[in-house]
Motif scaffolding. Structure first.
Motif, short mmCIF file in Angstrom:
data_model
loop_
_atom_site.label_atom_id
_atom_site.label_comp_id
_atom_site.label_asym_id
_atom_site.label_seq_id
_atom_site.Cartn_x
_atom_site.Cartn_y
_atom_site.Cartn_z
N ALA A 62 29.67 28.35 94.34
CA ALA A 62 31.08 28.51 94.69
C ALA A 62 31.35 28.67 96.18
CB ALA A 62 31.67 29.70 93.93
N ASP A 63 30.58 29.49 96.86
CA ASP A 63 30.87 29.82 98.26
C ASP A 63 30.21 28.80 99.20
OD1 ASP A 63 31.77 32.34 100.12
OD2 ASP A 63 30.01 31.31 100.94
N GLN A 64 30.97 28.25 100.11
CA GLN A 64 30.45 27.25 101.05
C GLN A 64 30.63 27.66 102.51
OE1 GLN A 64 28.93 23.99 100.11
NE2 GLN A 64 28.63 25.41 98.39
N THR A 65 30.69 28.96 102.77
CA THR A 65 30.94 29.43 104.14
C THR A 65 29.79 29.12 105.09
OG1 THR A 65 30.17 31.62 103.42
CG2 THR A 65 32.54 31.26 103.47
N TRP A 66 28.62 28.78 104.56
CA TRP A 66 27.49 28.41 105.43
C TRP A 66 27.85 27.23 106.33
CZ3 TRP A 66 25.52 23.45 105.03
CH2 TRP A 66 25.87 22.73 103.88
N ARG A 67 28.75 26.37 105.89
CA ARG A 67 29.09 25.16 106.66
C ARG A 67 29.68 25.49 108.02
NH1 ARG A 67 29.14 20.62 103.34
NH2 ARG A 67 29.03 21.06 101.10
N ASP A 68 30.36 26.63 108.14
CA ASP A 68 31.08 26.96 109.37
C ASP A 68 30.32 27.92 110.28
OD1 ASP A 68 33.25 25.45 108.42
OD2 ASP A 68 34.02 27.18 107.29
N ARG A 69 29.09 28.24 109.94
CA ARG A 69 28.34 29.24 110.70
C ARG A 69 27.30 28.57 111.59
NH1 ARG A 69 28.94 33.03 105.84
NH2 ARG A 69 30.35 34.58 106.71
N PRO A 70 26.88 29.27 112.67
CA PRO A 70 25.83 28.71 113.53
C PRO A 70 24.55 28.48 112.73
CG PRO A 70 26.83 30.67 114.53
CD PRO A 70 27.36 30.60 113.13
N ARG A 71 23.85 27.40 113.07
CA ARG A 71 22.60 27.11 112.37
C ARG A 71 21.58 28.23 112.57
NH1 ARG A 71 21.29 21.79 110.72
NH2 ARG A 71 23.09 20.38 110.87
#
Length: 413
Positions: A62-71
């Motif tokens: 469900a959660d896709q917040t990883w896309r917007d975070r620094p690698r």
């Protein structure tokens, strides 16, 4: 360094009326309840992964917040996290804390970056508390120079593996579809044969469509000091689906087969956390994991941008389920101790559904894994979606252990 993306309370709090909206934290404090300080800090040192596991709660749910975070976590962020750990340890007089390097795949951050990070944490916490450092990896990038550095810095390594080659390659694949078993096998052979002191253990995700004893035998080949069997993350809104599995409690049947093999072994071949926790709890002791028992959960997560979050298994439930609105750049860890999502996992019996309270096994089961209790529209005050499986497994373990205890008491009378 990019400024942290501040995530407030989840935008759609209706997904989790309990605890986000209906757990009265001030009333709990007024009644005398006090939070348990965090002992474990999970650091998301790298936000991406080199595998594409089909059950991964970070990327496929469900959660896709990883896309917007620094690698990769910046040094300023990890140093801020280290300072927050030191403050927390000092404020609560903690003699020891644990740092878990996580991802994504943390080895993607690079050997030298990880070495610098560990050195910074040890320097910051040197005069405050002992620091246990672990890394949880898929093992693909693990090599001798990296392990040399980990041994030098006192870092333990946990590896994820789902058993035999076919079973592992079925779920744990590279993005191009190739299986990962050969690469992980190479790393585990190196780790177990040459660096056994750095081997923390194996994580294995349960797949009840596979042969449980073949899976267990494949894991034992590496002589792991510990095996953690994890139920795939699922909940009442996204229930588990076992095409090809047999029986009404396929997860329980799978785990019971391994339990009997493990319990009947002439000598202990490895520690299995889930089984040992159930035994300890059934005898009036305490558990060590999130899967069973009512002990307070004392884990906090720091994302690659410095955001403080709830345990990341909640990413399997709904978008922003882990959000606290806090960051190590602007807040201490104590600020998170009053978050309803933290409190809910520290109040034991008071967090359980009425159905669970009425169940005789609730002191052992503890309602099951918190993430598995979620139902969209009301939240986390439900039995586990694996309730039937957990009941069958726990009852089986209790029956076997209590028969043995009774027999030994009779023989010594």
């Amino acid at each position: 360094m990019a400024e942290p993306r501040m995530i407030g309370m989840p935008a759609n709090t209706n997904n989790a009326l309990w605890p986000n909206e209906s757990l009265d934290v001030p009333a709990l404090r007024a009644s005398g309840w006090r939070p348990t300080p965090f002992r474990d800090v999970v650091l998301k040192v790298h936000q991406r992964c080199n595998l594409a596991c089909d059950y991964c709660y970070v990327y496929t749910m469900a959660d896709q917040t990883w896309r917007d975070r620094p690698r990769t976590m910046a040094r300023a962020v990890w140093r801020a996290a280290a300072e927050r750990m030191a403050e927390h340890a000092e404020a609560h007089q903690l003699p020891r804390m644990r740092l878990i390097l996580h991802g994504g795949e943390p080895l993607l951050a690079g050997r030298e970056t990880l070495a610098a990070l560990v050195a910074d944490f040890r320097a910051v916490l040197r005069d405050t508390c002992a620091l246990d450092v672990r890394i949880q990896s898929n093992g693909v990038l693990l090599d001798a120079p990296t392990l040399d550095r980990f041994v030098e810095q006192g870092v333990s390594v946990g590896i994820s593996l789902d058993g035999a080659p076919a079973e592992t390659d079925r779920h744990r694949r590279f993005p191009d579809g190739r299986g990962s078993f050969a690469a992980v096998d190479r790393a585990l052979q190196l780790l177990s044969s040459t660096y056994p002191s750095a081997f923390a253990g194996l994580l294995c995700t349960v797949d009840p469509t596979t042969d449980p004893l073949a899976c267990y035998a494949a894991l034992l080949r590496y002589q792991p000091p510990l095996i953690d069997f994890l139920l795939p993350h699922a909940n009442w809104s996204e229930p588990p689906h076992w095409a090809g599995a047999s029986g009404q409690q396929p997860v329980a049947d799978w785990l019971i087969a391994i339990f009997d093999r493990w319990y009947d072994a002439p000598r202990q071949e490895t520690s299995v956390r889930l089984f040992e926790d159930i035994i300890a709890l059934s005898l009036g002791g305490r558990g060590r994991s999130e899967q069973v028992g009512l002990s307070p959960v004392a884990v906090v997560v720091v994302e690659s941008d410095g955001v403080i979050e709830l345990v990341d298994s909640l990413k399997s439930t709904y978008p922003d389920a882990c959000a606290t609105g806090l960051s190590v750049l602007t807040h201490d860890f104590d600020a998170a101790l009053s978050h309803p999502g933290v409190v809910a996992r520290q109040i034991g019996l008071r967090a359980l559904a009425d159905t669970c309270r009425r169940c005789a096994l609730h002191p052992v089961c503890g309602g099951g894994h918190y993430a598995h209790r979620f139902r969209a529209g009301d939240g986390f005050r439900n039995p586990s979606v694996y309730c039937a499986d957990m009941f069958a497994l726990i009852q089986h373990v209790i029956d076997r252990v209590h028969r043995d205890v009774s027999a030994r008491l009779r023989s010594s009378a």
